[in-house]
Scaffold this active site. Structure first.
Site, short mmCIF file in Angstrom:
data_model
loop_
_atom_site.label_atom_id
_atom_site.label_comp_id
_atom_site.label_asym_id
_atom_site.label_seq_id
_atom_site.Cartn_x
_atom_site.Cartn_y
_atom_site.Cartn_z
N PHE A 1 50.86 -8.34 -12.48
CA PHE A 1 49.40 -8.20 -12.59
C PHE A 1 48.98 -6.93 -11.86
CE2 PHE A 1 50.44 -10.61 -8.81
CZ PHE A 1 49.60 -10.10 -7.83
N GLY A 2 47.69 -6.61 -11.95
CA GLY A 2 47.10 -5.52 -11.19
C GLY A 2 47.82 -4.19 -11.36
N THR B 1 42.37 -17.98 -3.60
CA THR B 1 42.37 -16.69 -4.30
C THR B 1 41.76 -16.84 -5.68
OG1 THR B 1 43.78 -14.89 -5.12
CG2 THR B 1 44.73 -17.08 -5.20
N LYS C 1 48.97 -14.15 -7.95
CA LYS C 1 49.42 -14.40 -6.57
C LYS C 1 49.95 -15.83 -6.45
CE LYS C 1 46.19 -11.37 -4.04
NZ LYS C 1 45.07 -11.37 -3.07
N PRO D 1 45.49 -15.67 -10.23
CA PRO D 1 46.57 -16.60 -10.56
C PRO D 1 47.95 -15.96 -10.42
CG PRO D 1 45.25 -16.04 -12.52
CD PRO D 1 44.60 -15.36 -11.37
N HIS E 1 56.00 -6.20 -1.20
CA HIS E 1 55.16 -6.37 -0.02
C HIS E 1 54.89 -7.86 0.24
CE1 HIS E 1 53.11 -6.04 -3.76
NE2 HIS E 1 51.94 -6.38 -3.29
N ARG E 2 54.58 -8.61 -0.83
CA ARG E 2 54.30 -10.05 -0.68
C ARG E 2 55.58 -10.81 -0.33
NH1 ARG E 2 51.49 -10.29 -4.68
NH2 ARG E 2 49.58 -9.91 -3.49
N ASP F 1 45.35 -10.87 1.43
CA ASP F 1 44.63 -9.64 1.10
C ASP F 1 45.67 -8.53 0.97
OD1 ASP F 1 42.17 -8.43 0.44
OD2 ASP F 1 42.17 -7.38 2.36
N SER F 2 45.67 -7.89 -0.18
CA SER F 2 46.69 -6.88 -0.47
C SER F 2 46.04 -5.57 -0.88
CB SER F 2 47.59 -7.36 -1.61
OG SER F 2 48.19 -8.57 -1.26
P1 ITT Z 1 41.73 -12.47 -4.10
O1 ITT Z 1 41.07 -11.48 -3.14
O2 ITT Z 1 40.78 -13.46 -4.70
O3 ITT Z 1 42.97 -13.10 -3.52
P2 ITT Z 1 42.32 -10.09 -5.66
O4 ITT Z 1 43.09 -9.88 -6.92
O5 ITT Z 1 40.95 -9.47 -5.55
O6 ITT Z 1 42.27 -11.66 -5.39
P3 ITT Z 1 43.25 -8.44 -3.41
O7 ITT Z 1 41.89 -8.06 -2.97
O8 ITT Z 1 44.25 -8.83 -2.38
O9 ITT Z 1 43.22 -9.66 -4.45
O10 ITT Z 1 43.94 -7.34 -4.30
C1 ITT Z 1 43.45 -6.06 -4.44
C2 ITT Z 1 43.88 -5.52 -5.77
O11 ITT Z 1 45.27 -5.22 -5.70
C3 ITT Z 1 43.67 -6.44 -6.95
O12 ITT Z 1 43.21 -5.67 -8.06
C4 ITT Z 1 45.05 -6.99 -7.26
O13 ITT Z 1 45.23 -7.22 -8.64
C5 ITT Z 1 45.95 -5.86 -6.77
N1 ITT Z 1 47.20 -6.40 -6.26
C6 ITT Z 1 47.36 -7.22 -5.19
N2 ITT Z 1 48.66 -7.58 -5.07
C7 ITT Z 1 49.31 -6.97 -6.09
C8 ITT Z 1 50.64 -6.96 -6.54
O14 ITT Z 1 51.57 -7.67 -5.92
N3 ITT Z 1 50.94 -6.24 -7.62
C9 ITT Z 1 50.00 -5.52 -8.27
N4 ITT Z 1 48.73 -5.49 -7.94
C10 ITT Z 1 48.37 -6.21 -6.85
#
Ligand code: ITT
Length: 185
Positions: free
Chosen positions: A140-141, A7, A12, A10, A167-168, A65-66
């Site tokens: 994050f995110g 990934t 995750k 960080p 979810h994770r 993938d989330s």
């Molecule tokens: P990788 O694909 O390299 O693993 P990514 O951050 O791009 O990293 P995803 O495509 O799975 O991962 O995630 C899609 C978006 O959703 C991305 O902006 C993440 O920050 C966000 N995201 C994923 N899981 C999250 C969580 O548990 N809480 C908040 N945001 C999340």
């Protein structure tokens, strides 16, 4: 056993470390690219990703993938959540949802792993809602705008508590059950 976590994120890795280190798994962060196919399903992205990485010679690894699926946008950003975060960001989503009553959303996480010659794919979900404003500094995110209970955002709770309900976290428990059932831990 060493398990490579493939990934760029960080945040995750921190969640995987917390959840899996107690099972004798040593998580190694591998910041490496794999193609994310255009599809409506996280599972398909993960399945193709695992096959590509295995073909490239990587062993004992997992990918994640989330996505955040927002009712008002008919599931967008969903599989495009990374793009949604980069372009709109949390502020942009809140702006687009000003005055919107249906704030329901579902966070989904698909974990795919290739361990030895075995493949495991599991998905977890966490229903909740999009808050009216950003809250908290953890995580994050989308964490500051997503709330599983309508009160606290994921960014207001410590990672170990997020792992209980997220979810994770749900996907991780299914993953651990599979590892146990196959005698891998
Ligand atoms: P990788 O694909 O390299 O693993 P990514 O951050 O791009 O990293 P995803 O495509 O799975 O991962 O995630 C899609 C978006 O959703 C991305 O902006 C993440 O920050 C966000 N995201 C994923 N899981 C999250 C969580 O548990 N809480 C908040 N945001 C999340």
């Amino acid at each position: 056993m060493r398990l490579n976590v493939v990934t760029h994120n960080p945040g995750k890795v921190k969640e995987y470390n917390l959840a899996l280190s107690g099972y004798g798994l040593e998580m190694v962060h591998v910041n490496r690219e794999y193609d994310e196919v255009q599809t409506a399903y996280l599972e398909e992205v993960v399945d193709k990703g695992i096959k590509q990485l295995a073909k490239e010679g990587l062993t004992d690894f997992l990918v994640d993938d989330s996505g955040l699926f927002i009712n008002h946008f008919k599931g967008f950003p969903g599989v495009y959540s990374a793009y949604g975060q980069k372009t709109l960001g949390n502020k942009g989503i809140l702006k687009l949802m000003e005055g919107v009553e249906d704030r329901g959303a579902v966070f989904k996480c698909c974990i795919g792993a290739r361990i030895g010659d075995q493949t495991i794919i599991v998905t977890g979900q966490c229903p909740g809602e999009i808050l009216l404003e950003e809250r908290g500094t953890e995580g994050f995110g989308y964490d500051p705008i997503f709330s599983p209970d309508g009160v606290h955002s994921f960014a207001e709770i410590p990672t170990d508590e997020k792992n209980i309900i997220s979810h994770r976290g749900v996907a991780l428990r299914l993953f651990i059950d599979e590892l146990k059932a196959r005698g891998l831990i």
